[in-house]
Design a protein around this motif. Structure first.
Motif, short mmCIF file in Angstrom:
data_model
loop_
_atom_site.label_atom_id
_atom_site.label_comp_id
_atom_site.label_asym_id
_atom_site.label_seq_id
_atom_site.Cartn_x
_atom_site.Cartn_y
_atom_site.Cartn_z
N SER A 149 72.71 63.57 99.75
CA SER A 149 72.73 62.43 98.82
C SER A 149 72.42 61.15 99.57
O SER A 149 73.06 60.83 100.58
CB SER A 149 74.09 62.31 98.13
OG SER A 149 74.33 63.43 97.30
N SER A 150 71.47 60.38 99.05
CA SER A 150 71.06 59.14 99.69
C SER A 150 71.62 57.95 98.93
O SER A 150 72.30 58.08 97.91
CB SER A 150 69.53 59.06 99.74
OG SER A 150 69.01 59.08 98.42
N ALA A 151 71.31 56.75 99.43
CA ALA A 151 71.76 55.51 98.81
C ALA A 151 70.68 54.45 99.00
O ALA A 151 69.80 54.57 99.85
CB ALA A 151 73.08 55.05 99.44
N LEU A 152 70.78 53.40 98.22
CA LEU A 152 69.85 52.28 98.36
C LEU A 152 70.06 51.60 99.72
O LEU A 152 71.20 51.40 100.15
CB LEU A 152 70.07 51.28 97.24
CG LEU A 152 69.68 51.76 95.84
CD1 LEU A 152 70.15 50.78 94.78
CD2 LEU A 152 68.18 52.00 95.74
N ALA A 153 68.98 51.26 100.37
CA ALA A 153 69.06 50.72 101.73
C ALA A 153 67.86 49.85 102.03
O ALA A 153 66.83 49.89 101.34
CB ALA A 153 69.15 51.86 102.75
N MET A 154 68.01 49.07 103.10
CA MET A 154 66.91 48.32 103.69
C MET A 154 66.97 48.52 105.19
O MET A 154 68.02 48.37 105.81
CB MET A 154 67.02 46.83 103.34
CG MET A 154 65.85 45.98 103.84
SD MET A 154 66.05 45.44 105.57
CE MET A 154 67.41 44.29 105.41
N ARG A 155 65.84 48.91 105.78
CA ARG A 155 65.77 49.17 107.22
C ARG A 155 64.61 48.39 107.83
O ARG A 155 63.50 48.39 107.30
CB ARG A 155 65.59 50.67 107.46
CG ARG A 155 65.57 51.07 108.94
CD ARG A 155 64.22 50.82 109.60
NE ARG A 155 63.22 51.81 109.31
CZ ARG A 155 61.92 51.61 109.38
NH1 ARG A 155 61.44 50.41 109.68
NH2 ARG A 155 61.06 52.58 109.14
N VAL A 156 64.85 47.76 108.98
CA VAL A 156 63.81 47.05 109.72
C VAL A 156 63.67 47.69 111.09
O VAL A 156 64.67 47.94 111.78
CB VAL A 156 64.15 45.55 109.87
CG1 VAL A 156 63.12 44.86 110.76
CG2 VAL A 156 64.20 44.88 108.51
N HIS A 157 62.42 47.98 111.49
CA HIS A 157 62.12 48.56 112.80
C HIS A 157 61.17 47.62 113.53
O HIS A 157 60.14 47.22 112.99
CB HIS A 157 61.46 49.93 112.63
CG HIS A 157 61.02 50.55 113.92
ND1 HIS A 157 61.81 51.41 114.64
CD2 HIS A 157 59.86 50.42 114.63
CE1 HIS A 157 61.15 51.79 115.73
NE2 HIS A 157 59.98 51.20 115.75
N VAL A 158 61.53 47.26 114.77
CA VAL A 158 60.73 46.32 115.55
C VAL A 158 60.47 46.91 116.94
O VAL A 158 61.41 47.16 117.70
CB VAL A 158 61.44 44.96 115.71
CG1 VAL A 158 60.59 44.00 116.51
CG2 VAL A 158 61.78 44.38 114.35
N PRO A 159 59.20 47.18 117.32
CA PRO A 159 58.89 47.59 118.68
C PRO A 159 58.92 46.41 119.62
O PRO A 159 58.44 45.32 119.28
CB PRO A 159 57.49 48.18 118.56
CG PRO A 159 56.88 47.49 117.38
CD PRO A 159 58.01 47.15 116.45
N LEU A 160 59.48 46.62 120.81
CA LEU A 160 59.61 45.56 121.80
C LEU A 160 59.07 46.08 123.13
O LEU A 160 59.82 46.41 124.04
CB LEU A 160 61.07 45.12 121.95
CG LEU A 160 61.77 44.65 120.67
CD1 LEU A 160 63.27 44.55 120.88
CD2 LEU A 160 61.19 43.31 120.24
N GLY A 161 57.76 46.17 123.23
CA GLY A 161 57.16 46.75 124.43
C GLY A 161 57.42 48.24 124.48
O GLY A 161 57.07 48.98 123.57
N SER A 162 58.08 48.70 125.54
CA SER A 162 58.35 50.13 125.70
C SER A 162 59.63 50.55 124.98
O SER A 162 59.96 51.74 124.99
CB SER A 162 58.47 50.47 127.19
OG SER A 162 59.54 49.76 127.79
N VAL A 163 60.34 49.62 124.37
CA VAL A 163 61.57 49.96 123.66
C VAL A 163 61.44 49.52 122.20
O VAL A 163 60.42 48.96 121.79
CB VAL A 163 62.80 49.30 124.31
CG1 VAL A 163 62.98 49.77 125.75
CG2 VAL A 163 62.69 47.78 124.27
N PHE A 164 62.47 49.78 121.41
CA PHE A 164 62.46 49.39 120.01
C PHE A 164 63.87 49.02 119.59
O PHE A 164 64.86 49.35 120.25
CB PHE A 164 61.94 50.55 119.13
CG PHE A 164 62.84 51.75 119.11
CD1 PHE A 164 63.92 51.83 118.23
CD2 PHE A 164 62.63 52.81 119.98
CE1 PHE A 164 64.76 52.93 118.21
CE2 PHE A 164 63.47 53.92 119.98
CZ PHE A 164 64.53 53.97 119.09
N ALA A 165 63.94 48.32 118.47
CA ALA A 165 65.21 48.02 117.83
C ALA A 165 65.06 48.28 116.34
O ALA A 165 64.00 48.01 115.75
CB ALA A 165 65.62 46.56 118.07
#
Length: 389
Positions: A173-189
């Motif tokens: 079961s899922s839910a409403l959400a908002m996700r942000v993905h940001v690459p930062l060179g060789s890493v990510f957040a």
């Protein structure tokens, strides 16, 4: 009874696929809409240490579609993902009685659900935002090397999976959400804000738009490429749930924060043109007042291909361990048991038989099922058949 039913959808699709392996129901095309399907049928049983040794059949039918909204509607930089699940059949953990489960397609309530329906927007420079019905475990607290193993904690740690008024926004079961993905060179957040109540179309009440239970805040940073990769993450609910045992002067349950952190590491021990051996380690810690857990650990190895000359063969060995909370241990003592942590060792092998059909025998040894030292250790055997198109 749900436990004695099998999925007519899943078995019919399996029969068609076996009869016509050269003509899959979904053919991928280069176009604005692509389709896919996966059908999983498990035969699972506890061969020793259970209340009964009756085998259970359970099924998971997964239908997905990906839409290019730029080509379909002129929405620049936008795509849409839709995922529909149908789950039926028995519940093998009813017999085994573990805290963390033994089969990752077992569900408490059978049915057809809209699992995911989100739009992803390109924000530029590799950054993206998703919003809609979203599976937290599709990106957070996940790693590829643990993906072959069938026990649920190898998907997401039990200390997080046990939270929320109806579980977090994870399978089924899922839910409403908002996700942000940001690459930062060789890493990510990446960071997510998710409705604390997981409820979707197909569940009682349908999609929850009220957000009356608050939200789950989750974030992680990591490195996705290279020989050594991994993530560090943390999560917290905006509203504190009731403590499992502690009460105030008026007898009402106290409210304690639900929060935790986790880390995941993968290392390629062997990686060449012929074979890859990957080791992984996952560790999660959580507040012990609102779930049965103080934390959990998963570790293991994945070798692919497992047999020379069989490119689709894989073998994986894994261990998962749950540290139980003081409140849980007090409850076990009150019922006459002897509290303990729960540990499981799993060995599994998968290989393509022909066409889209993959068979995967699996065996699990459960130490102290249900977190009770007085209970006999259990052995669980599963045969999984999976068809992917």
């Amino acid at each position: 009874m749900i436990g004695r039913r099998t999925s007519h959808i899943g078995l019919a699709a399996l029969a068609l696929a076996l009869a016509f392996p050269a003509a899959p129901a979904f053919a991928e095309e280069e176009g604005p809409i692509t389709f896919g399907a996966e059908i999983t049928v498990d035969l699972a049983g506890t061969v020793s240490g259970a209340s009964d040794e009756r085998p259970r059949v359970l099924t998971n039918v997964n239908l997905v579609a990906d839409l290019d909204l730029a080509r379909l509607a002129g929405w620049r930089g936008a795509t849409m993902h839709v995922d529909v699940l149908d789950n039926r059949g028995g519940r093998p953990n009813d017999a085994t009685g573990t805290l963390q489960g033994v089969d990752n397609i077992e569900v408490p309530d059978a049915g057809l659900r809209l699992f995911e329906a989100w739009v992803e927007q390109d924000l530029g420079r590799g950054a993206t935002m998703r919003f809609g019905l979203y599976d937290v475990n599709s990106e957070f607290y996940a790693n590829d090397a643990a993906g072959l193993l069938i026990a649920p904690p190898f998907g997401i740690g039990s200390e997080l999976a046990a939270t929320g008024p109806n579980g977090p926004s994870i399978f089924p079961s899922s839910a409403l959400a908002m996700r942000v993905h940001v690459p930062l060179g060789s890493v990510f957040a990446r960071f997510g804000v998710v409705n604390a109540r997981a409820s979707t179309l197909g569940d009682n009440g349908g999609i929850d738009f009220s957000f009356r239970d608050g939200v789950l805040l989750i974030g992680e940073v990591g490195r996705a490429g290279g020989r050594v990769r991994g993530t560090l993450g943390a999560w917290r609910y905006s509203r504190s749930p009731e403590d499992l045992a502690e009460t105030g002067a008026d007898g009402a349950p106290l409210h304690k924060p639900a929060q935790g952190a986790y880390g995941v590491v993968e290392v390629d021990l062997l990686a060449d043109d012929a074979r890859q051996l990957t080791a992984f380690l996952r560790l999660g810690l959580s507040d012990p007042h609102t779930t049965p857990y103080r934390g959990g650990l998963q570790a293991g190895f994945l070798l692919a291909p497992a047999i020379a000359g069989r490119e689709d063969s894989q073998v994986s060995l894994g261990l998962h361990h749950a540290w139980t909370s003081d409140h849980f241990r007090e409850a076990v003592r009150a019922e006459g048991g002897t509290p303990a942590n729960e540990t499981v060792v799993e060995l599994t092998y998968a290989d393509r038989v022909f066409g889209p059909l993959v068979l995967q025998p699996d065996i699990q040894w459960v130490r102290h099922p249900g977190g009770d030292r007085a209970r006999q250790d259990a052995v669980v055997a599963i045969m999984r058949a999976r068809l992917s198109f």
